[in-house]
Design a protein around this motif. Structure first.
Motif, PDB file in Angstrom:
ATOM      1  N   VAL A 102      -0.348 -12.341   5.365  1.00  0.00           N
ATOM      2  CA  VAL A 102       0.984 -12.022   4.843  1.00  0.00           C
ATOM      3  C   VAL A 102       2.069 -12.250   5.893  1.00  0.00           C
ATOM      4  O   VAL A 102       3.259 -12.088   5.615  1.00  0.00           O
ATOM      5  CB  VAL A 102       1.070 -10.565   4.301  1.00  0.00           C
ATOM      6  CG1 VAL A 102       0.096 -10.366   3.158  1.00  0.00           C
ATOM      7  CG2 VAL A 102       0.799  -9.550   5.405  1.00  0.00           C
ATOM      8  N   GLN A 157      -4.106  -5.684  -4.799  1.00  0.00           N
ATOM      9  CA  GLN A 157      -3.874  -5.589  -3.358  1.00  0.00           C
ATOM     10  C   GLN A 157      -5.141  -5.116  -2.644  1.00  0.00           C
ATOM     11  O   GLN A 157      -5.547  -5.688  -1.632  1.00  0.00           O
ATOM     12  CB  GLN A 157      -2.732  -4.633  -3.019  1.00  0.00           C
ATOM     13  CG  GLN A 157      -2.387  -4.713  -1.529  1.00  0.00           C
ATOM     14  CD  GLN A 157      -1.740  -3.473  -0.939  1.00  0.00           C
ATOM     15  OE1 GLN A 157      -1.769  -2.400  -1.519  1.00  0.00           O
ATOM     16  NE2 GLN A 157      -1.154  -3.630   0.237  1.00  0.00           N
ATOM     17  N   GLY A 170       0.801  -1.218   0.000  1.00  0.00           N
ATOM     18  CA  GLY A 170       0.000   0.000   0.000  1.00  0.00           C
ATOM     19  C   GLY A 170       0.833   1.266   0.000  1.00  0.00           C
ATOM     20  O   GLY A 170       0.339   2.338  -0.363  1.00  0.00           O
ATOM     21  N   SER A 171       2.082   1.176   0.396  1.00  0.00           N
ATOM     22  CA  SER A 171       2.951   2.357   0.398  1.00  0.00           C
ATOM     23  C   SER A 171       3.627   2.547  -0.961  1.00  0.00           C
ATOM     24  O   SER A 171       4.538   3.373  -1.089  1.00  0.00           O
ATOM     25  CB  SER A 171       3.998   2.215   1.515  1.00  0.00           C
ATOM     26  OG  SER A 171       3.337   2.102   2.750  1.00  0.00           O
ATOM     27  N   THR A 182       9.066  -2.489   7.647  1.00  0.00           N
ATOM     28  CA  THR A 182       8.998  -3.447   6.550  1.00  0.00           C
ATOM     29  C   THR A 182      10.394  -3.680   5.981  1.00  0.00           C
ATOM     30  O   THR A 182      11.084  -2.745   5.580  1.00  0.00           O
ATOM     31  CB  THR A 182       8.023  -2.926   5.466  1.00  0.00           C
ATOM     32  OG1 THR A 182       6.758  -2.715   6.097  1.00  0.00           O
ATOM     33  CG2 THR A 182       7.866  -3.901   4.333  1.00  0.00           C
ATOM     34  N   PHE A 204       7.138   1.523   9.333  1.00  0.00           N
ATOM     35  CA  PHE A 204       8.577   1.758   9.266  1.00  0.00           C
ATOM     36  C   PHE A 204       9.348   0.531   9.782  1.00  0.00           C
ATOM     37  O   PHE A 204      10.427   0.637  10.363  1.00  0.00           O
ATOM     38  CB  PHE A 204       8.999   3.022  10.029  1.00  0.00           C
ATOM     39  CG  PHE A 204       9.862   3.926   9.184  1.00  0.00           C
ATOM     40  CD1 PHE A 204       9.311   4.696   8.183  1.00  0.00           C
ATOM     41  CD2 PHE A 204      11.233   3.991   9.375  1.00  0.00           C
ATOM     42  CE1 PHE A 204      10.094   5.512   7.368  1.00  0.00           C
ATOM     43  CE2 PHE A 204      12.035   4.802   8.575  1.00  0.00           C
ATOM     44  CZ  PHE A 204      11.455   5.569   7.564  1.00  0.00           C
ATOM     45  N   GLY A 252      -2.978   0.192   5.203  1.00  0.00           N
ATOM     46  CA  GLY A 252      -1.919   0.407   4.209  1.00  0.00           C
ATOM     47  C   GLY A 252      -2.469   0.528   2.793  1.00  0.00           C
ATOM     48  O   GLY A 252      -2.098   1.426   2.036  1.00  0.00           O
ATOM     49  N   ARG A 253      -3.382  -0.370   2.421  1.00  0.00           N
ATOM     50  CA  ARG A 253      -3.873  -0.362   1.036  1.00  0.00           C
ATOM     51  C   ARG A 253      -4.940   0.704   0.809  1.00  0.00           C
ATOM     52  O   ARG A 253      -5.453   0.839  -0.302  1.00  0.00           O
ATOM     53  CB  ARG A 253      -4.378  -1.759   0.660  1.00  0.00           C
ATOM     54  CG  ARG A 253      -5.404  -2.333   1.610  1.00  0.00           C
ATOM     55  CD  ARG A 253      -5.621  -3.818   1.384  1.00  0.00           C
ATOM     56  NE  ARG A 253      -6.474  -4.400   2.409  1.00  0.00           N
ATOM     57  CZ  ARG A 253      -6.027  -4.848   3.584  1.00  0.00           C
ATOM     58  NH1 ARG A 253      -4.752  -4.757   3.893  1.00  0.00           N
ATOM     59  NH2 ARG A 253      -6.866  -5.392   4.460  1.00  0.00           N
TER      60      ARG A 253
HETATM   61  O1  F6P Z   1       2.790  -7.157   3.697  1.00  0.00           O
HETATM   62  C1  F6P Z   1       1.590  -6.505   3.575  1.00  0.00           C
HETATM   63  C2  F6P Z   1       1.636  -5.105   4.102  1.00  0.00           C
HETATM   64  O2  F6P Z   1       1.488  -5.112   5.476  1.00  0.00           O
HETATM   65  C3  F6P Z   1       0.561  -4.276   3.436  1.00  0.00           C
HETATM   66  O3  F6P Z   1      -0.650  -4.371   4.030  1.00  0.00           O
HETATM   67  C4  F6P Z   1       1.176  -2.932   3.455  1.00  0.00           C
HETATM   68  O4  F6P Z   1       0.551  -2.103   2.533  1.00  0.00           O
HETATM   69  C5  F6P Z   1       2.601  -3.248   3.126  1.00  0.00           C
HETATM   70  O5  F6P Z   1       2.859  -4.463   3.789  1.00  0.00           O
HETATM   71  C6  F6P Z   1       3.620  -2.220   3.506  1.00  0.00           C
HETATM   72  O6  F6P Z   1       3.608  -1.928   4.873  1.00  0.00           O
HETATM   73  P1  F6P Z   1       4.307  -0.636   5.436  1.00  0.00           P
HETATM   74  O7  F6P Z   1       3.637   0.543   4.834  1.00  0.00           O
HETATM   75  O8  F6P Z   1       4.130  -0.707   6.920  1.00  0.00           O
HETATM   76  O9  F6P Z   1       5.756  -0.678   5.041  1.00  0.00           O
END
Ligand code: F6P
Length: 543
Positions: free
Chosen positions: A505, A346, A151-152, A207, A205, A264-265
């Protein structure tokens, strides 16, 4: 849903209607298009080419009523904790609330916070565009790189491309999402650190892919800039997590916040949309928000039988649950909507790809379909064969603007003609007799006609929706995205699932952490199946 009276009646009704051909429904009712199409601003939604009658619709609206859909719509806008597993509201609608109506979370009106971030974004975007914000050598910024994933990435990437005709001259926006080093390397290869601004976009922050790419970008930048103090002119964060942003080395003054009630999405409307505003300007971004808000008001207020997201959602349920359709194709006849199918994958599949209801029981019917697609006319030369003559029923959403931003004339007319022709062909098909007449007209002899007829017959009766609008503007883009978001909510609500979490996920992420350590550090393997263990050993030997 499956215990309602309407569901039982729909099952019976499906048995009767499944043998009916849409050709006949059209010939029996000259007003079918007028009755089964709706306008919203300059958007025309034609749903007449679906395998439905008035009775089908009555039953579907009854189904929605018996599942309490109107109440659930109200609960979302009221900020109730409809994300039941995470105990959060789902308030992306607050991000584009252009009315003076307050929206409360835990007794606090969140609208002042939303407006403060929009003001912060506007001030920043204006500085970058005017050249007041400069890089460490004093040069203005001309390249922006959004580093994020899911979503980012998908929403902003899709919207930035959709708004290409509105891009500010001299400003280029790039996207890096994949942990494959090729993605970052290819992007950086064409950039100069002196004039590049990085947006580190991550709700959590935390991922892995985004942080690894952000570190890679910072190393690349520091090789040229030398001093870490220059990072502040070239790195900003879009996040809900100020502590992690600080730990990464970005000054919280350079952070654009949002909140845990934004999924996020569903986040392109938040600070995550900064790349859209940098590409097209803050005024355009606010037009996008206004379009989304207009659709929100429609969704909240229109009766079920005049409500676009409700009708789209119910038609989707009709095909998934009664016709057994496993997929949904999205075919935009607009090159700049190229990323729309990936974005909707997504939005839809992470939201409704679930088998457990909100109260923890297994669902007793199918839920979200596989969403896929490509722009037309490219798709026609790729997968349309299967749509027309394959063995599966695949509902299609066509989207097409009436006018192009580019030179008027033939190209766009050809595009439009193809789009309308495909909808018609899917619906009508071609009968045995029509195929014969055509081949006779082409002068084929009877033996060839006999041999070829079975191949040149099209069954037709294949459903589609058409979303036709004047021009691909920021406002219509906002309307379309919000339409799909609400369609997804309608379906999730009827299936009784939570459209706002994404536990599915997690497992892969967790296992990847273990395997990464095993690949990098060697030592004994933890418990894996024989295949995974064999593959890890093979990789270790060859790394
Ligand atoms: O892995 C799925 C997810 O959690 C999505 O829902 C989200 O959009 C994406 O990872 C990115 O997450 P973030 O914006 O916290 O880096």
């Amino acid at each position: 849903m499956t215990h309602t009276q309407a569901w039982q009646e729909l099952k019976e009704h499906h048995r009767q209607i499944s043998t009916k051909h849409m050709r006949d429904l059209f010939s029996q009712d000259p007003q079918r298009f007028e009755r089964l199409s709706l306008s919203f601003e300059d958007l025309l939604f034609d749903y007449s080419k679906n395998r439905i009658t008035d009775h089908t619709l009555r039953l579907l609206y009854a189904l929605a009523g018996q599942c309490g859909l109107e109440d659930k719509i109200g609960r979302m806008f009221a900020g109730e904790r409809i994300n039941c597993t995470e105990q959060r509201p789902a308030l992306h609608v607050a991000l584009r609330n252009r009315s003076s109506r307050p929206i409360h979370v835990d007794g606090e009106d969140i609208m002042p916070r939303v407006h403060a971030v929009l003001d912060q974004m506007r001030a920043f975007v204006d500085k970058v565009h005017s050249g007041a914000w400069r890089g460490f050598t004093g040069e203005p910024i001309c390249d922006v790189v959004n580093i994020g994933i899911g979503g980012s990435d998908l929403g902003p990437r899709m919207a930035v491309q959709a708004l290409t005709p509105y891009h500010k001259p001299g400003m280029k926006v790039h996207f890096v999402s994949n942990i494959d080093p090729a993605d970052l390397a290819d992007t950086l290869a064409v950039l100069r650190p002196e004039t590049t601004l990085f947006l580190i976009a991550s709700k959590t922050f935390g991922t892995q892919e985004t942080l690894a790419n952000a570190h890679g970008a910072r190393d690349w930048f520091l090789q040229a800039a030398g001093e870490t103090e220059h990072v502040a002119r070239h790195f900003v964060a879009l996040s809900t997590n100020s502590e992690r942003v600080r730990d990464f080395g970005i000054d919280p003054a350079n952070m654009f916040p949002f909140w845990d009630w934004v999924g996020g999405r569903y986040s392109l409307w938040s600070a995550i949309g900064l790349s859209i505003a940098l590409a097209a300007g803050m005024d355009r971004f606010e037009e996008l928000l206004a379009g989304g808000h207009a659709m929100d008001e429609h969704f909240r207020n229109a009766p079920l039988d005049r409500n676009l997201p409700v009708i789209m959602g119910l038609l989707g349920i009709w095909y998934v649950n009664f016709f057994g359709a496993a997929t949904q194709a999205i075919v935009p006849y607009a090159q700049h909507l190229q990323r729309l199918p990936a974005y909707l994958q997504q939005a839809d599949m992470e939201s409704n790809g679930k088998a457990t209801t909100c109260d923890g029981r297994a669902v007793c019917c199918d839920t979200g379909p596989v969403v896929w697609g490509e722009p037309g006319t490219n798709g026609q030369h790729a997968f349309f064969q299967l749509l027309h003559q394959g063995t599966r029923l695949i509902p299609v959403d066509f989207l097409v603007p009436m006018h192009s931003h580019y030179a008027p004339g033939e190209h766009h007319h050809i595009l439009l003609a193809n789009c309308l022709a495909q909808c018609e062909a899917l619906m009508r098909g071609r009968t045995d007799a029509e195929a014969r007449i055509q081949m006779e007209a082409q002068g084929l002899d009877q033996a060839d006609i006999f041999r070829l007829v079975p191949h040149r017959v099209f069954p037709g009766n294949r459903p589609s929706n058409l979303l036709m609008f004047d021009k691909l503007t920021p406002r219509i883009l906002g309307i379309l995205i919000a339409l799909y978001e609400h369609k997804i909510y309608v379906q999730g609500t009827l299936w009784g699932i939570n459209s706002f979490d994404q536990w599915g996920v997690e497992l892969g992420k967790q296992l990847a952490g273990t395997i990464l350590t095993e690949l990098q550090e060697g030592g004994a393997l933890s418990e894996h199946d024989a295949s995974t263990a064999g593959l890890i050993r093979h990789a270790r030997r060859n790394l």
